[in-house]
Design a protein around this motif. Sequence first.
Motif, PDB file in Angstrom:
ATOM      1  N   ALA A 106      32.851  26.367  47.104  1.00 34.20           N
ATOM      2  CA  ALA A 106      33.353  26.276  47.810  1.00 34.20           C
ATOM      3  C   ALA A 106      32.456  25.762  48.824  1.00 34.20           C
ATOM      4  O   ALA A 106      31.093  26.578  48.935  1.00 34.20           O
ATOM      5  N   ILE A 107      32.189  24.247  49.783  1.00 35.60           N
ATOM      6  CA  ILE A 107      31.249  24.043  49.824  1.00 35.60           C
ATOM      7  C   ILE A 107      31.537  23.289  50.904  1.00 35.60           C
ATOM      8  O   ILE A 107      31.972  22.814  51.397  1.00 35.60           O
ATOM      9  N   GLU A 108      30.401  23.842  52.019  1.00 34.49           N
ATOM     10  CA  GLU A 108      30.895  23.191  53.509  1.00 34.49           C
ATOM     11  C   GLU A 108      28.745  22.864  54.092  1.00 34.49           C
ATOM     12  O   GLU A 108      28.036  23.503  53.694  1.00 34.49           O
ATOM     13  N   ALA A 109      28.409  21.629  54.604  1.00 37.22           N
ATOM     14  CA  ALA A 109      28.115  21.266  55.147  1.00 37.22           C
ATOM     15  C   ALA A 109      27.475  20.532  56.630  1.00 37.22           C
ATOM     16  O   ALA A 109      28.812  20.340  57.439  1.00 37.22           O
TER      17      ALA A 109
ATOM     18  N   THR B 207      16.190  -0.872  58.616  1.00 41.02           N
ATOM     19  CA  THR B 207      16.068  -0.111  59.066  1.00 41.02           C
ATOM     20  C   THR B 207      17.029   1.520  58.431  1.00 41.02           C
ATOM     21  O   THR B 207      17.991   1.205  57.429  1.00 41.02           O
ATOM     22  N   ALA B 208      15.421   2.231  57.958  1.00 41.45           N
ATOM     23  CA  ALA B 208      16.235   3.591  56.424  1.00 41.45           C
ATOM     24  C   ALA B 208      17.558   3.708  57.290  1.00 41.45           C
ATOM     25  O   ALA B 208      17.216   4.450  59.070  1.00 41.45           O
ATOM     26  N   THR B 209      18.530   4.484  56.577  1.00 40.03           N
ATOM     27  CA  THR B 209      18.926   5.280  57.529  1.00 40.03           C
ATOM     28  C   THR B 209      18.529   6.850  56.742  1.00 40.03           C
ATOM     29  O   THR B 209      18.302   6.899  55.732  1.00 40.03           O
ATOM     30  N   VAL B 210      18.415   7.731  57.080  1.00 39.14           N
ATOM     31  CA  VAL B 210      17.352   8.803  57.374  1.00 39.14           C
ATOM     32  C   VAL B 210      19.098  10.274  57.475  1.00 39.14           C
ATOM     33  O   VAL B 210      19.818  10.203  58.330  1.00 39.14           O
ATOM     34  N   LEU B 211      18.599  11.222  57.298  1.00 39.65           N
ATOM     35  CA  LEU B 211      18.885  12.530  56.772  1.00 39.65           C
ATOM     36  C   LEU B 211      18.750  13.430  57.333  1.00 39.65           C
ATOM     37  O   LEU B 211      17.566  13.462  56.814  1.00 39.65           O
ATOM     38  N   ARG B 212      18.591  13.994  58.578  1.00 40.08           N
ATOM     39  CA  ARG B 212      17.853  14.443  59.486  1.00 40.08           C
ATOM     40  C   ARG B 212      17.403  16.282  59.172  1.00 40.08           C
ATOM     41  O   ARG B 212      18.758  16.203  58.514  1.00 40.08           O
ATOM     42  N   ALA B 213      15.981  15.919  59.346  1.00 39.00           N
ATOM     43  CA  ALA B 213      15.635  17.779  58.790  1.00 39.00           C
ATOM     44  C   ALA B 213      16.528  18.686  60.306  1.00 39.00           C
ATOM     45  O   ALA B 213      16.849  18.113  61.012  1.00 39.00           O
ATOM     46  N   GLY B 214      17.249  19.410  59.497  1.00 32.98           N
ATOM     47  CA  GLY B 214      17.694  20.256  60.403  1.00 32.98           C
ATOM     48  C   GLY B 214      19.176  20.641  59.536  1.00 32.98           C
ATOM     49  O   GLY B 214      19.983  21.172  60.381  1.00 32.98           O
ATOM     50  N   SER B 215      20.168  19.712  58.901  1.00 32.80           N
ATOM     51  CA  SER B 215      20.999  20.110  57.837  1.00 32.80           C
ATOM     52  C   SER B 215      21.253  20.293  57.493  1.00 32.80           C
ATOM     53  O   SER B 215      19.808  21.013  56.991  1.00 32.80           O
ATOM     54  N   TRP B 216      21.873  21.335  56.679  1.00 32.48           N
ATOM     55  CA  TRP B 216      22.079  22.277  56.289  1.00 32.48           C
ATOM     56  C   TRP B 216      23.125  22.568  54.975  1.00 32.48           C
ATOM     57  O   TRP B 216      24.511  21.653  55.616  1.00 32.48           O
ATOM     58  N   LEU B 217      23.455  23.006  54.158  1.00 35.15           N
ATOM     59  CA  LEU B 217      24.766  23.040  53.586  1.00 35.15           C
ATOM     60  C   LEU B 217      24.865  24.480  52.478  1.00 35.15           C
ATOM     61  O   LEU B 217      23.565  25.443  52.273  1.00 35.15           O
ATOM     62  N   ARG B 218      26.144  24.737  52.499  1.00 34.56           N
ATOM     63  CA  ARG B 218      26.630  26.331  52.032  1.00 34.56           C
ATOM     64  C   ARG B 218      27.630  26.548  51.760  1.00 34.56           C
ATOM     65  O   ARG B 218      28.638  25.757  51.279  1.00 34.56           O
ATOM     66  N   VAL B 219      27.470  27.558  50.278  1.00 32.75           N
ATOM     67  CA  VAL B 219      27.652  26.826  48.786  1.00 32.75           C
ATOM     68  C   VAL B 219      28.549  28.671  48.892  1.00 32.75           C
ATOM     69  O   VAL B 219      27.453  29.478  48.061  1.00 32.75           O
ATOM     70  N   THR B 220      29.966  29.100  48.392  1.00 34.97           N
ATOM     71  CA  THR B 220      29.995  30.019  47.800  1.00 34.97           C
ATOM     72  C   THR B 220      30.598  30.090  46.664  1.00 34.97           C
ATOM     73  O   THR B 220      31.758  29.165  46.681  1.00 34.97           O
ATOM     74  N   ARG B 221      30.025  30.770  45.447  1.00 33.87           N
ATOM     75  CA  ARG B 221      30.952  30.722  44.373  1.00 33.87           C
ATOM     76  C   ARG B 221      32.006  31.881  44.655  1.00 33.87           C
ATOM     77  O   ARG B 221      32.132  33.014  45.449  1.00 33.87           O
ATOM     78  N   THR B 222      33.601  31.107  43.787  1.00 30.97           N
ATOM     79  CA  THR B 222      34.972  32.077  44.456  1.00 30.97           C
ATOM     80  C   THR B 222      34.816  32.011  43.037  1.00 30.97           C
ATOM     81  O   THR B 222      36.069  33.205  43.587  1.00 30.97           O
ATOM     82  N   ALA B 223      35.168  31.385  42.709  1.00 28.91           N
ATOM     83  CA  ALA B 223      35.396  31.843  40.363  1.00 28.91           C
ATOM     84  C   ALA B 223      34.494  31.669  39.810  1.00 28.91           C
ATOM     85  O   ALA B 223      33.811  30.775  39.652  1.00 28.91           O
TER      86      ALA B 223
END
Length: 323
Positions: A214-217, A307-323
């Motif tokens: 399961a993935i959320e960000a 102009t660059a498209t930037v993914l900024r610091a402070g972004s996060w990703l949370r992953v839970t293994r469900t099976a």
Amino acid sequence: MPLPDGVETITITSSRTHPDGGPMRGRVIVRPAPAVVTNPDLGHTVQGDAEGRWTNGELSLTVLVADATGYEPTGYTHTVIEVPDDAQGRTYPVLLTTALGPTIDLADLAPTEPYTGDYVLTPGPRGAKGDNGDDGQDGASAYDIAVAGGYIGSPAQWIASLKGAKGDPGTIPTGDTVGATRFLDKATDKPFTSTTLQADEQLSFPVTAGGRYAIEAMLVVTGDPAADLLLTLAAPPGSTGHWTPGGITLGVSDGTGSIRLTRYDPNTPIGVGTTIAGLIVAPLGTITAGANGTISIQGAQAAAHATATVLRAGSWLRVTRTA
């Protein structure tokens, strides 16, 4: 019901941040291992859970210590049940004694083996005075009462019979195992300057063939709207599942628009609708890995732009293994 005055207690405190970056919210339950803890001298019985809540990220909860004077049993453990709102909780046993002092931070409590505590034999209450004013005889002990009721065995055996078997020590899932959650915080900016998809190394994690995740960000994106951000959840070959970008409808300039929850397959890129002011993108997904490898956030410009498209610091990703 409040605890009597003068009884030894400990106050559990906590000050932390919720995984989404805001103040912690949710509740904490502290449950004594024995069903009932008593103090005959005070006529006081303690049973059931104590519960507190994080308020603006702060928690304070006062409970009876496991070695409080006059209480039976002693030396038992408490079970701490953390139930944060909108995030995975955890459960673990701890030993709360006067040696810890009047307060203890929840983060400083080390999990231990669960235990229901130690009991001691005590004589029953003294009998009522007779007609001549003399004190009555001491009452029967709890052991004597048990024998009178048919118990066969020594006092030591009777005490041992009051104790339940020790349970297995609790464990918190870690690594790439079912139930384990991994949290990745982005420390530096990631610029995208071409239309070729690139993995963000800080938002990538290893997976095992057959595992479901399961993935959320929460992604902070800035750049020229003409370039946009092309985004995907990349997964090993043969992976299956679904994901949605959680961005806004394309073509808006101020960030006001419908949330796009269209379903996409892993490795399918889609523009997220970057605005001049920047954008928060909140992708969600569930992916079953088709092989050992890596699941990662990948990005690129939807249209080449200086102009660059930037993914900024402070972004996060949370992953839970469900099976």
